[in-house]
Design an enzyme around this catalytic site. Sequence first.
Site, PDB file in Angstrom:
ATOM      1  N   ARG A  12       0.853  -1.199   0.000  1.00 37.89           N
ATOM      2  CA  ARG A  12       0.000   0.000   0.000  1.00 37.89           C
ATOM      3  C   ARG A  12       0.886   1.245   0.000  1.00 37.89           C
ATOM      4  NH1 ARG A  12      -0.713   4.804   2.531  1.00 37.89           N
ATOM      5  NH2 ARG A  12      -0.527   3.862   4.599  1.00 37.89           N
ATOM      6  N   GLU A  13       1.500   1.537   1.139  1.00 35.64           N
ATOM      7  CA  GLU A  13       2.403   2.701   1.214  1.00 35.64           C
ATOM      8  C   GLU A  13       3.538   2.536   0.193  1.00 35.64           C
ATOM      9  OE1 GLU A  13       2.573   5.441   3.962  1.00 35.64           O
ATOM     10  OE2 GLU A  13       3.845   6.215   2.358  1.00 35.64           O
ATOM     11  N   HIS A  72      -6.801  -0.060   2.576  1.00 33.73           N
ATOM     12  CA  HIS A  72      -6.786   1.341   2.970  1.00 33.73           C
ATOM     13  C   HIS A  72      -8.053   1.984   2.421  1.00 33.73           C
ATOM     14  CE1 HIS A  72      -4.093   5.095   3.506  1.00 33.73           C
ATOM     15  NE2 HIS A  72      -4.282   4.540   4.679  1.00 33.73           N
ATOM     16  N   ARG A 134      -9.208   0.371  11.803  1.00 40.91           N
ATOM     17  CA  ARG A 134      -8.201   1.301  12.328  1.00 40.91           C
ATOM     18  C   ARG A 134      -8.558   2.693  11.834  1.00 40.91           C
ATOM     19  NH1 ARG A 134      -2.912   0.699   9.218  1.00 40.91           N
ATOM     20  NH2 ARG A 134      -4.117   1.992   7.804  1.00 40.91           N
ATOM     21  N   THR A 168       3.146  11.534   9.560  1.00 41.73           N
ATOM     22  CA  THR A 168       3.003  11.539   8.104  1.00 41.73           C
ATOM     23  C   THR A 168       4.154  12.246   7.389  1.00 41.73           C
ATOM     24  OG1 THR A 168       0.625  11.508   8.447  1.00 41.73           O
ATOM     25  CG2 THR A 168       1.354  12.173   6.263  1.00 41.73           C
ATOM     26  N   HIS A 203       2.860   4.871  12.744  1.00 41.92           N
ATOM     27  CA  HIS A 203       3.225   4.885  11.325  1.00 41.92           C
ATOM     28  C   HIS A 203       4.230   6.020  11.155  1.00 41.92           C
ATOM     29  CE1 HIS A 203       2.214   4.423   6.956  1.00 41.92           C
ATOM     30  NE2 HIS A 203       2.415   5.731   6.913  1.00 41.92           N
ATOM     31  N   HIS A 205       7.144   8.092   9.159  1.00 45.28           N
ATOM     32  CA  HIS A 205       7.844   8.393   7.901  1.00 45.28           C
ATOM     33  C   HIS A 205       9.292   8.777   8.189  1.00 45.28           C
ATOM     34  CE1 HIS A 205       5.108   8.065   4.442  1.00 45.28           C
ATOM     35  NE2 HIS A 205       4.214   7.976   5.409  1.00 45.28           N
ATOM     36  N   HIS A 297      40.613  -4.430   9.881  1.00 43.56           N
ATOM     37  CA  HIS A 297      39.288  -5.010  10.128  1.00 43.56           C
ATOM     38  C   HIS A 297      39.267  -6.486   9.733  1.00 43.56           C
ATOM     39  CE1 HIS A 297      36.607  -1.307  10.585  1.00 43.56           C
ATOM     40  NE2 HIS A 297      37.849  -0.866  10.558  1.00 43.56           N
TER      41      HIS A 297
HETATM   42  C1  HCA Z   1      -1.570   8.269   3.117  1.00 41.65           C
HETATM   43  C2  HCA Z   1      -0.996   8.863   4.387  1.00 41.65           C
HETATM   44  C3  HCA Z   1      -0.587   7.854   5.426  1.00 41.65           C
HETATM   45  C4  HCA Z   1      -1.781   7.199   6.071  1.00 41.65           C
HETATM   46  C5  HCA Z   1      -1.462   6.287   7.201  1.00 41.65           C
HETATM   47  C6  HCA Z   1      -2.645   5.500   7.719  1.00 41.65           C
HETATM   48  C7  HCA Z   1       0.241   8.659   6.459  1.00 41.65           C
HETATM   49  O1  HCA Z   1      -0.784   7.872   2.250  1.00 41.65           O
HETATM   50  O2  HCA Z   1      -2.762   8.182   2.987  1.00 41.65           O
HETATM   51  O3  HCA Z   1      -3.684   5.473   7.073  1.00 41.65           O
HETATM   52  O4  HCA Z   1      -2.517   4.895   8.805  1.00 41.65           O
HETATM   53  O5  HCA Z   1       1.468   8.587   6.404  1.00 41.65           O
HETATM   54  O6  HCA Z   1      -0.367   9.380   7.240  1.00 41.65           O
HETATM   55  O7  HCA Z   1       0.251   6.864   4.854  1.00 41.65           O
HETATM   56 CU    CU Z   2       2.303   7.024   5.248  1.00 43.53          CU
END
Ligand code: HCA
Ligand code: CU
Length: 387
Positions: A12-13, A72, A134, A168, A203, A205, A297
Amino acid sequence: MSRIQILDSTLREGEQTPGVYFDTHIMLAIATLLDKIGIDFIEAGHPIVWPEIKQGLTELTSSKLNSVIAAHSRTLKKDIDEALDTGVGFIGIFYCVSEERLNGVYKKDINQVLEQISETVAYAKRKNSEVIIRYTPEDTVRSEFENVVKASVAAVKAGADIISIADTTGYMVPGTDRNMYDYVLRLKSEFEKQGINPKIAVHCHNDRGFALANAIDAYRAGVDIIDASVLSLGERAGIVDLAQLLNTLYLDFGEEKWDLSLLDKLYCLVSQYSGVPIPVNTPLIGDNAFTHCAGVHSQAAIQNPVHYQSIPPDLYGKEQKICLDHMSGRAAVHYMLSKIGHEESSEEDKLTILRKVKEIGTKGRVVDEEELRHIVEWNNSNGGGKN
Ligand code: HCA
Ligand code: CU
């Protein structure tokens, strides 16, 4: 008994990496490996993006994997319908509740959004009470805390099982006043005050390079689920790298639920079909992750790998490697000669071979076993090899 659960979002991501798309048979191959590794949730796409993604989700849910397949979804009933059609056991909905986004993009006030969240969650649960829901207040950590709490309470009261804290934009920095550890504790304590007790996911980044550190902070603060992806794939700099996350949880926090030896195969598969190469210095997986180069090393690592390695390569089905180039010394040459059956070479021959190896190294090349054999033959034909 381990409590932490992992959600892999490569499908997904990861597909939000520019140019990355996985065909349904590759989705299945990736999901099968994730399942064998022991990943709890596989977030495999957003069904409304493309019919084949919906088809892929449907195929995954009928493929009898132990991992729960997740879709998602925006906070819209039509997205929920599409997701439920695929038979997924988990739907992740998201809606940003920062004032900036509410006023600047959605043109809605918080109460309208709270209602939309409640209605959508309740709708999904009414249609399928078994499905795990979720809710993610997207950009959680930069949103007004009060709004995050209100939206979470609305979601949980409507039936949501998990609230995910999304960093995010990779905004959190360990050790500062915007660290993930404190954020998780603050949110948990607020939830307790509000009388709700959802599972908490995180989550993270990687925009600042702190995704893994923030995820570990969240783990220490007691989250239940951590999101990750293979090769860190995702929007911009991506999210937490799956292999690095599992490695740390396993080696440093005693979590033992995963078959780490399959990670290498998984990474090669994802790299091949995403077209994203694996940099040689990628922790655990890259070609150089367990390779020793400089003379000092190599000498010490040959005696005992622990001198220059804090992670056992065999955990990943890998071996320690010794590289031959201009940095090499006699120990490395001796070791590599013994690997190709020439351990009896004289000291003089080894020195000649070492000189040749260094010469090649200065051209920016590494001497592999094959080339080392050619060097031995070349040295023999020049009068060496007579011991
Ligand atoms: C996205 C943003 C998301 C959502 C994370 C989630 C983020 O691509 O829609 O739905 O738990 O980083 O906030 O990936
Ligand atoms: Cu994300």
